[in-house]
Scaffold this active site. Structure first.
Site, PDB file in Angstrom:
ATOM      1  N   GLY A  94     -33.887  15.931-123.592  1.00  0.00           N
ATOM      2  CA  GLY A  94     -32.700  16.603-123.093  1.00  0.00           C
ATOM      3  C   GLY A  94     -32.693  18.089-123.387  1.00  0.00           C
ATOM      4  N   ASP A 148     -23.857  14.977-125.447  1.00  0.00           N
ATOM      5  CA  ASP A 148     -24.528  14.023-126.324  1.00  0.00           C
ATOM      6  C   ASP A 148     -23.532  13.586-127.394  1.00  0.00           C
ATOM      7  OD1 ASP A 148     -26.496  12.475-127.748  1.00  0.00           O
ATOM      8  OD2 ASP A 148     -28.036  13.817-126.948  1.00  0.00           O
ATOM      9  N   ASN A 156     -31.701   2.857-125.129  1.00  0.00           N
ATOM     10  CA  ASN A 156     -31.578   3.366-123.770  1.00  0.00           C
ATOM     11  C   ASN A 156     -30.757   2.436-122.878  1.00  0.00           C
ATOM     12  OD1 ASN A 156     -32.946   5.762-124.190  1.00  0.00           O
ATOM     13  ND2 ASN A 156     -34.941   4.888-123.713  1.00  0.00           N
ATOM     14  N   THR A 166     -34.693   8.242-117.991  1.00  0.00           N
ATOM     15  CA  THR A 166     -34.723   7.349-119.153  1.00  0.00           C
ATOM     16  C   THR A 166     -35.665   6.177-118.898  1.00  0.00           C
ATOM     17  OG1 THR A 166     -32.366   7.855-119.276  1.00  0.00           O
ATOM     18  CG2 THR A 166     -33.221   6.213-120.811  1.00  0.00           C
ATOM     19  N   HIS A 198     -42.806   2.827-111.735  1.00  0.00           N
ATOM     20  CA  HIS A 198     -43.068   3.864-112.727  1.00  0.00           C
ATOM     21  C   HIS A 198     -43.518   3.207-114.025  1.00  0.00           C
ATOM     22  CE1 HIS A 198     -42.782   7.814-114.547  1.00  0.00           C
ATOM     23  NE2 HIS A 198     -41.989   7.348-115.513  1.00  0.00           N
TER      24      HIS A 198
END
Length: 339
Positions: free
Chosen positions: A41, A61, A121, A145, A204
């Site tokens: 980030g 955050d 996550n 993420t 991915h």
């Protein structure tokens, strides 16, 4: 000569920081980085700090040192505003009126196992998706993420369950695969990367990402063995980098891909023809989610590029890829049943 100075500094509940530098010129878009306090980030925030079409960069955050990160970023001269929000109870305020949300999350490292990072996550994306579904209008959302194959479908399901979901607005940012393939192909053939195009499709992950060597430009005269060797090398690149980095996940190429993704989205919002590499909801390839080059406009994701005359090797890879992607999508949706 432009002189930059802090016009005001305000503190809000949960230490919201706001800095405004200079006069906003032609910048029009608000971008929010959720997870802006972690390594990815912070790097994304740095890469976006001076993008010319961003009028406001928002960093959110739950970490207590976020105000210091925002203060540090404010020292970079820019004609855009920067804001920082701390705490889950400020998330809705952070993403309200945003044109684009970038979700970063944590990465595997020597102090954080893959399983622990995955669990963190899951909660991170679930919280973001729940909150994003409450915002009107729902902004475009780009998720970097990991694991993208699983968390993007999960985010879609969360938003759908909360009554607000538009598949055109949710992206898994997978441009790093496209860029990596181009760089590796150029190196293998002693070419300039800017002159090369290597389409990448699938998902991915090592098992689902497919470089289409039958579609490369300029074309190559590789035999079957050479194509297989390239594919193995390409698919193992992240693992190799992690090993060389002694267990740390590679993030720099990912951050670069996020920067190009954001630039592309801003171009699309300005009605400029835009093609981005992303993992999106798409039923045209035998699974409900798929990655590839797609057209993007003001409304979000459009048609994905298709290819003909694939090699038998690529067809076999695609068949196995689709099988794995179906499992990943189901896993993403089933996570919610046990949450």
């Amino acid at each position: 000569m432009t002189i930059y100075k802090i016009k005001n500094l305000r503190f809000y509940p949960k230490t919201l920081l706001y800095f405004y530098f200079g006069k906003i010129l032609s910048r029009n878009y608000h971008v929010t980085i959720v997870g802006g306090g972690n390594e990815v980030g912070q790097s994304v925030a740095l890469s976006l700090r001076t993008q010319p079409l961003i009028s406001k960069l928002i960093v959110h955050d739950t970490v207590k040192h976020l105000p210091g990160i925002v203060l540090d970023l404010s020292h970079i001269p820019s004609n855009s505003a920067i804001e920082g929000y701390v705490g889950n109870d400020t998330l809705e305020s952070a993403i309200q009126n945003s044109d684009l949300i970038i979700a970063t999350g944590v990465t595997e490292n020597p102090g954080l196992s893959a399983k622990a990072a995955f669990n963190l996550n899951i909660d991170f994306i679930k919280t973001l998706a729940t909150c994003a579904a409450k915002v009107t209008p729902v902004p475009l959302i780009g998720i970097v993420t990991e694991p993208i194959n699983i968390l993007v479908p999960m985010a879609a399901e969360v938003m759908r369950n909360n009554g607000e979901y538009d598949p055109r607005k949710l992206f898994g940012i997978t441009g790093a695969d496209f860029l990596k393939a181009k760089a590796l192909y150029a190196t293998e053939n002693n070419l300039k990367p800017e002159n090369c195009t290597v389409p990448v499709i699938g998902g991915h992950s090592k098992e689902t990402v497919i470089p289409l060597l039958s579609q490369v430009k300029p074309s190559c005269n590789w035999d079957q063995k050479k194509m297989e060797e390239f594919t193995v090398k390409f698919r193992s690149r992240e693992e190799l980098t992690r090993n060389v980095m002694k267990g740390w996940s590679p993030i720099l190429s990912t951050v670069y891909s996020v920067s190009t993704f954001v630039q592309g989205i801003c171009d699309a919002l300005q009605s400029r023809p835009t093609i981005l590499h992303a993992y999106v909801e798409n039923n045209d390839f035998g699974t409900s989610y798929f990655a590839g080059l797609l057209n993007v406009d003001q409304n979000g994701a459009g048609e994905m590029q298709r290819y003909s005359n694939l090699s038998q090797f690529e067809c076999d890879l695609l068949e196995r890829c689709i099988e794995q992607l179906r499992k990943d999508v189901v896993k993403g949706k089933k996570i919610l049943e046990y949450a």
